[in-house]
Scaffold this motif. Sequence first.
Motif, PDB file in Angstrom:
ATOM      1  N   ARG A  16       0.826  -1.204   0.000  1.00 23.62           N
ATOM      2  CA  ARG A  16       0.000   0.000   0.000  1.00 23.62           C
ATOM      3  C   ARG A  16       0.864   1.260   0.000  1.00 23.62           C
ATOM      4  O   ARG A  16       0.543   2.238  -0.682  1.00 23.62           O
ATOM      5  N   ARG A  17       1.960   1.234   0.757  1.00 22.01           N
ATOM      6  CA  ARG A  17       2.852   2.401   0.757  1.00 22.01           C
ATOM      7  C   ARG A  17       3.499   2.596  -0.602  1.00 22.01           C
ATOM      8  O   ARG A  17       3.603   3.730  -1.097  1.00 22.01           O
ATOM      9  N   ASP A  18       3.930   1.516  -1.223  1.00 26.48           N
ATOM     10  CA  ASP A  18       4.538   1.609  -2.551  1.00 26.48           C
ATOM     11  C   ASP A  18       3.538   2.124  -3.583  1.00 26.48           C
ATOM     12  O   ASP A  18       3.891   2.937  -4.452  1.00 26.48           O
ATOM     13  N   ALA A  19       2.294   1.649  -3.497  1.00 25.64           N
ATOM     14  CA  ALA A  19       1.265   2.103  -4.431  1.00 25.64           C
ATOM     15  C   ALA A  19       0.987   3.594  -4.242  1.00 25.64           C
ATOM     16  O   ALA A  19       0.805   4.334  -5.218  1.00 25.64           O
ATOM     17  N   ARG A  20       0.985   4.033  -3.009  1.00 23.58           N
ATOM     18  CA  ARG A  20       0.751   5.454  -2.735  1.00 23.58           C
ATOM     19  C   ARG A  20       1.902   6.300  -3.268  1.00 23.58           C
ATOM     20  O   ARG A  20       1.687   7.409  -3.791  1.00 23.58           O
ATOM     21  N   GLU A  21       3.128   5.790  -3.149  1.00 33.36           N
ATOM     22  CA  GLU A  21       4.274   6.507  -3.685  1.00 33.36           C
ATOM     23  C   GLU A  21       4.171   6.653  -5.207  1.00 33.36           C
ATOM     24  O   GLU A  21       4.654   7.634  -5.778  1.00 33.36           O
ATOM     25  N   LYS A  22       3.555   5.687  -5.856  1.00 33.97           N
ATOM     26  CA  LYS A  22       3.385   5.730  -7.315  1.00 33.97           C
ATOM     27  C   LYS A  22       2.165   6.537  -7.735  1.00 33.97           C
ATOM     28  O   LYS A  22       1.888   6.659  -8.929  1.00 33.97           O
ATOM     29  N   GLY A  23       1.427   7.076  -6.769  1.00 34.36           N
ATOM     30  CA  GLY A  23       0.253   7.863  -7.100  1.00 34.36           C
ATOM     31  C   GLY A  23      -1.014   7.054  -7.238  1.00 34.36           C
ATOM     32  O   GLY A  23      -2.042   7.591  -7.678  1.00 34.36           O
ATOM     33  N   GLN A  24      -0.981   5.775  -6.860  1.00 35.94           N
ATOM     34  CA  GLN A  24      -2.170   4.933  -6.932  1.00 35.94           C
ATOM     35  C   GLN A  24      -2.928   5.049  -5.611  1.00 35.94           C
ATOM     36  O   GLN A  24      -2.542   4.466  -4.609  1.00 35.94           O
ATOM     37  N   VAL A  25      -3.994   5.816  -5.638  1.00 38.22           N
ATOM     38  CA  VAL A  25      -4.775   6.075  -4.429  1.00 38.22           C
ATOM     39  C   VAL A  25      -6.245   5.788  -4.708  1.00 38.22           C
ATOM     40  O   VAL A  25      -6.677   5.722  -5.854  1.00 38.22           O
ATOM     41  N   ARG A  26      -6.977   5.622  -3.630  1.00 40.74           N
ATOM     42  CA  ARG A  26      -8.420   5.376  -3.740  1.00 40.74           C
ATOM     43  C   ARG A  26      -9.126   6.718  -3.750  1.00 40.74           C
ATOM     44  O   ARG A  26      -9.161   7.431  -2.748  1.00 40.74           O
ATOM     45  N   GLN A  27      -9.693   7.052  -4.909  1.00 42.03           N
ATOM     46  CA  GLN A  27     -10.309   8.364  -5.055  1.00 42.03           C
ATOM     47  C   GLN A  27     -11.489   8.282  -6.014  1.00 42.03           C
ATOM     48  O   GLN A  27     -11.416   7.613  -7.045  1.00 42.03           O
ATOM     49  N   SER A  28     -12.565   8.961  -5.672  1.00 37.87           N
ATOM     50  CA  SER A  28     -13.763   9.027  -6.514  1.00 37.87           C
ATOM     51  C   SER A  28     -13.956  10.457  -6.983  1.00 37.87           C
ATOM     52  O   SER A  28     -14.142  11.372  -6.177  1.00 37.87           O
ATOM     53  N   THR A  29     -13.907  10.668  -8.290  1.00 40.32           N
ATOM     54  CA  THR A  29     -14.121  12.011  -8.836  1.00 40.32           C
ATOM     55  C   THR A  29     -15.567  12.461  -8.645  1.00 40.32           C
ATOM     56  O   THR A  29     -15.831  13.663  -8.548  1.00 40.32           O
ATOM     57  N   GLU A  30     -16.477  11.500  -8.591  1.00 40.94           N
ATOM     58  CA  GLU A  30     -17.881  11.858  -8.386  1.00 40.94           C
ATOM     59  C   GLU A  30     -18.088  12.442  -6.992  1.00 40.94           C
ATOM     60  O   GLU A  30     -18.902  13.361  -6.810  1.00 40.94           O
ATOM     61  N   VAL A  31     -17.381  11.920  -6.010  1.00 41.08           N
ATOM     62  CA  VAL A  31     -17.468  12.480  -4.660  1.00 41.08           C
ATOM     63  C   VAL A  31     -16.952  13.914  -4.657  1.00 41.08           C
ATOM     64  O   VAL A  31     -17.553  14.806  -4.036  1.00 41.08           O
ATOM     65  N   ASN A  32     -15.844  14.151  -5.359  1.00 36.10           N
ATOM     66  CA  ASN A  32     -15.298  15.514  -5.452  1.00 36.10           C
ATOM     67  C   ASN A  32     -16.306  16.467  -6.087  1.00 36.10           C
ATOM     68  O   ASN A  32     -16.549  17.571  -5.577  1.00 36.10           O
ATOM     69  N   THR A  33     -16.884  16.047  -7.223  1.00 31.47           N
ATOM     70  CA  THR A  33     -17.829  16.907  -7.936  1.00 31.47           C
ATOM     71  C   THR A  33     -19.059  17.206  -7.089  1.00 31.47           C
ATOM     72  O   THR A  33     -19.505  18.358  -6.992  1.00 31.47           O
ATOM     73  N   THR A  34     -19.608  16.179  -6.470  1.00 31.67           N
ATOM     74  CA  THR A  34     -20.818  16.361  -5.665  1.00 31.67           C
ATOM     75  C   THR A  34     -20.561  17.262  -4.465  1.00 31.67           C
ATOM     76  O   THR A  34     -21.358  18.160  -4.152  1.00 31.67           O
ATOM     77  N   PHE A  35     -19.445  17.040  -3.786  1.00 33.09           N
ATOM     78  CA  PHE A  35     -19.117  17.853  -2.616  1.00 33.09           C
ATOM     79  C   PHE A  35     -18.943  19.323  -3.002  1.00 33.09           C
ATOM     80  O   PHE A  35     -19.437  20.226  -2.317  1.00 33.09           O
ATOM     81  N   CYS A  36     -18.246  19.567  -4.113  1.00 36.06           N
ATOM     82  CA  CYS A  36     -18.029  20.948  -4.565  1.00 36.06           C
ATOM     83  C   CYS A  36     -19.357  21.618  -4.944  1.00 36.06           C
ATOM     84  O   CYS A  36     -19.571  22.797  -4.644  1.00 36.06           O
ATOM     85  N   CYS A  37     -20.230  20.867  -5.605  1.00 40.98           N
ATOM     86  CA  CYS A  37     -21.538  21.423  -5.981  1.00 40.98           C
ATOM     87  C   CYS A  37     -22.357  21.775  -4.741  1.00 40.98           C
ATOM     88  O   CYS A  37     -22.996  22.838  -4.679  1.00 40.98           O
ATOM     89  N   LEU A  38     -22.364  20.895  -3.762  1.00 38.09           N
ATOM     90  CA  LEU A  38     -23.111  21.162  -2.527  1.00 38.09           C
ATOM     91  C   LEU A  38     -22.578  22.402  -1.823  1.00 38.09           C
ATOM     92  O   LEU A  38     -23.357  23.236  -1.333  1.00 38.09           O
ATOM     93  N   ILE A  39     -21.255  22.543  -1.766  1.00 43.02           N
ATOM     94  CA  ILE A  39     -20.675  23.708  -1.100  1.00 43.02           C
ATOM     95  C   ILE A  39     -20.986  24.981  -1.874  1.00 43.02           C
ATOM     96  O   ILE A  39     -21.340  26.022  -1.286  1.00 43.02           O
ATOM     97  N   MET A  40     -20.896  24.923  -3.211  1.00 38.16           N
ATOM     98  CA  MET A  40     -21.155  26.114  -4.016  1.00 38.16           C
ATOM     99  C   MET A  40     -22.612  26.560  -3.888  1.00 38.16           C
ATOM    100  O   MET A  40     -22.899  27.737  -3.678  1.00 38.16           O
ATOM    101  N   PHE A  41     -23.545  25.609  -4.019  1.00 41.85           N
ATOM    102  CA  PHE A  41     -24.954  25.976  -3.916  1.00 41.85           C
ATOM    103  C   PHE A  41     -25.315  26.382  -2.490  1.00 41.85           C
ATOM    104  O   PHE A  41     -26.175  27.253  -2.291  1.00 41.85           O
ATOM    105  N   GLY A  42     -24.683  25.764  -1.504  1.00 46.16           N
ATOM    106  CA  GLY A  42     -24.920  26.182  -0.128  1.00 46.16           C
ATOM    107  C   GLY A  42     -24.439  27.604   0.114  1.00 46.16           C
ATOM    108  O   GLY A  42     -25.118  28.409   0.767  1.00 46.16           O
ATOM    109  N   THR A  43     -23.254  27.944  -0.428  1.00 50.83           N
ATOM    110  CA  THR A  43     -22.738  29.307  -0.314  1.00 50.83           C
ATOM    111  C   THR A  43     -23.643  30.294  -1.033  1.00 50.83           C
ATOM    112  O   THR A  43     -23.911  31.398  -0.538  1.00 50.83           O
ATOM    113  N   LEU A  44     -24.123  29.904  -2.211  1.00 51.26           N
ATOM    114  CA  LEU A  44     -25.023  30.772  -2.965  1.00 51.26           C
ATOM    115  C   LEU A  44     -26.334  31.003  -2.211  1.00 51.26           C
ATOM    116  O   LEU A  44     -26.883  32.113  -2.219  1.00 51.26           O
TER     117      LEU A  44
END
Length: 307
Positions: A16-44
């Motif tokens: 797991r440490r070696d994979a992280r060093e190579k940039g292989q991480v567990r990440q969901s772009t959909e979570v990023n997009t949804t979270f950003c949208c919620l924050i933007m609309f909440g701020t608005l």
Amino acid sequence: MSQGGEKTEKATPKKRRDAREKGQVRQSTEVNTTFCCLIMFGTLYILWPWFTERLMGVFSEYLGTASFNQAIGGMNANELMGMVHRIMTTMLVALLPFLGAAMIAGITINIIQVGIKFTTKPLGLKLNRISPISGFKRMFSIKTIVDLVKSLLKIVMLGYIAYANYMQLLNEFPTYVGRNIYTTFIQIMRRAFLMALQMCIVMVFIAAADYLYQWWKYEKDLRMTKQEVKDEYKLMEGDPQIKGKIRAKQRQMSAMRMMSKVPEADVVITNPTHYAVALKYDDKVSSAPVVIAKGRTTLSRLNMTIR
């Protein structure tokens, strides 16, 4: 029973440490997009009165009677560019809180998912990325199919929400004719808020499903074969056969050092057939005898070994 080449074992911490060093991480772009949208609309939603005042100020100042009279009277290039500059500056100031909230939300959700890690290894040149065969395989991989299904779901579901709200707004639009501009603007934006909320709810479910899939895929890609686990253990802990030889050599050297001290013993206490203990006594050093060697006899001869 699994074969030796099948990846059936969970990834070790080192993997797991070696994979992280190579940039292989567990990440969901959909979570990023949804979270950003919620924050933007909440701020608005929170800053909506302040944002509306800024927009109405722009409309009244640059689209009012005075601006039209100035335009009819004639404007030179400098005056026009100055007006455009003021409009852009005012709009930028109005949008800055929302853009800042989106940027902070993007950084925050990435830190939550991945943590803080800077590496340039993913940017390295990999020949398999430009290989036509590898590209063809990626085109029909499970990841590509999942991304396609995910994109189609978003297009269909979000498109339906947008279309339904558009048709409802289209039916209401004739009733806005002749109304106060501020009231009409508030009603239109209220409809936009409702549509954004519906889209965010749909995106939450899509993001949750995508996160579970990314977690499963990440764990699956990091799985190891039994042989890989054994090889890694040998690499980190050392080959068991070599470690056994080293321990045997250490025992032999320790026994030799102990045997060299036997002549210094004042007395040797022995069991006739089993054990022997060499003692040394010096009243100036210790109040009790000190064991300087010990061992056992084998086949009626003293064979000093470490116990």
